[in-house]
Design a protein around this motif. Sequence first.
Motif, short mmCIF file in Angstrom:
data_model
loop_
_atom_site.label_atom_id
_atom_site.label_comp_id
_atom_site.label_asym_id
_atom_site.label_seq_id
_atom_site.Cartn_x
_atom_site.Cartn_y
_atom_site.Cartn_z
N ILE A 6 0.86 -1.18 0.00
CA ILE A 6 0.00 0.00 0.00
C ILE A 6 0.89 1.23 0.00
O ILE A 6 1.85 1.31 0.78
CB ILE A 6 -0.91 0.00 1.25
N GLU A 54 11.78 2.51 3.79
CA GLU A 54 10.39 2.80 4.16
C GLU A 54 9.97 1.70 5.13
O GLU A 54 9.69 0.57 4.71
CB GLU A 54 9.46 2.76 2.93
N GLU A 56 7.59 -0.43 7.42
CA GLU A 56 6.15 -0.67 7.29
C GLU A 56 5.71 -1.85 8.16
O GLU A 56 6.45 -2.82 8.31
CB GLU A 56 5.79 -0.96 5.82
N ASP A 85 10.14 -1.54 2.84
CA ASP A 85 9.86 -1.44 1.41
C ASP A 85 11.00 -0.59 0.84
O ASP A 85 10.91 0.64 0.79
CB ASP A 85 8.48 -0.77 1.24
N LYS A 106 10.69 -0.38 -7.19
CA LYS A 106 10.05 -0.91 -5.98
C LYS A 106 10.09 -2.43 -5.85
O LYS A 106 9.90 -2.95 -4.76
CB LYS A 106 8.56 -0.51 -6.01
N THR A 175 4.22 3.40 4.58
CA THR A 175 5.24 3.96 5.47
C THR A 175 4.84 5.34 5.97
O THR A 175 4.19 6.10 5.25
CB THR A 175 6.61 4.03 4.75
MG MG Z 1 6.12 1.86 0.92
#
Ligand code: MG
Length: 203
Positions: A6, A54, A56, A85, A106, A175
């Motif tokens: 997300i 990031e 999470e 992430d 990503k 995040t």
């Molecule tokens: Mg992220």
Amino acid sequence: MKIICIGRNYADHITELANERPDEPVIFMKPDTAIAQSNLPFFIPEFTNEVHHEVEVLVKISRIGKHIQPKFAHKYYEHIGLGIDFTARDVQQKLKTNGLPWEKAKAFDGSAFVGKWFKKASMGDLRNLPFELHKNGKIVQQADTSLMLWNIDEIIAHVSQYFTLKIGDIVFTGTPAGVGRVDKNDRLEGYLHAQKAFSLIVK
Ligand code: MG
């Protein structure tokens, strides 16, 4: 298995990257080859000069489901975790500018770092779950799940309208603010509900 992520789920992170606030959850995916094992270092890929952390909260799906209602979503997971992430921000900026998909930035090998799993019953109220990322001993990201735009159960319900969730799938829930670059020899440590979830070296 699949990894569902997300994006833009915390208002203060949307602000720091000057993104628009979405009116429904932003979803992207990573392949299973993106998973990094918690006992190995994270290797910065050659194609980027700016990898960001990031941190999470993670959810591991324990039951197959489709079109799950928010009030039943809690039946679809037993374990909560913390992960990173990893994002090649320079690559992502270029892709975003050109309106292209984010996968190169990503979903590369090692971009989905998964720490230790905890039974959700040991984590208290999941709608108010604190977590932190420390870089070289200093807190760089600190938040709790009450700051999410969409909570865990709402995310699961929304995602399952599009994708059948299967046992072992992992959801990265977005995040908070404080993302930043990682460099060789950095040590990243994550804490979930004051319990250590991981310790990771960047190479
Ligand atoms: Mg992220």
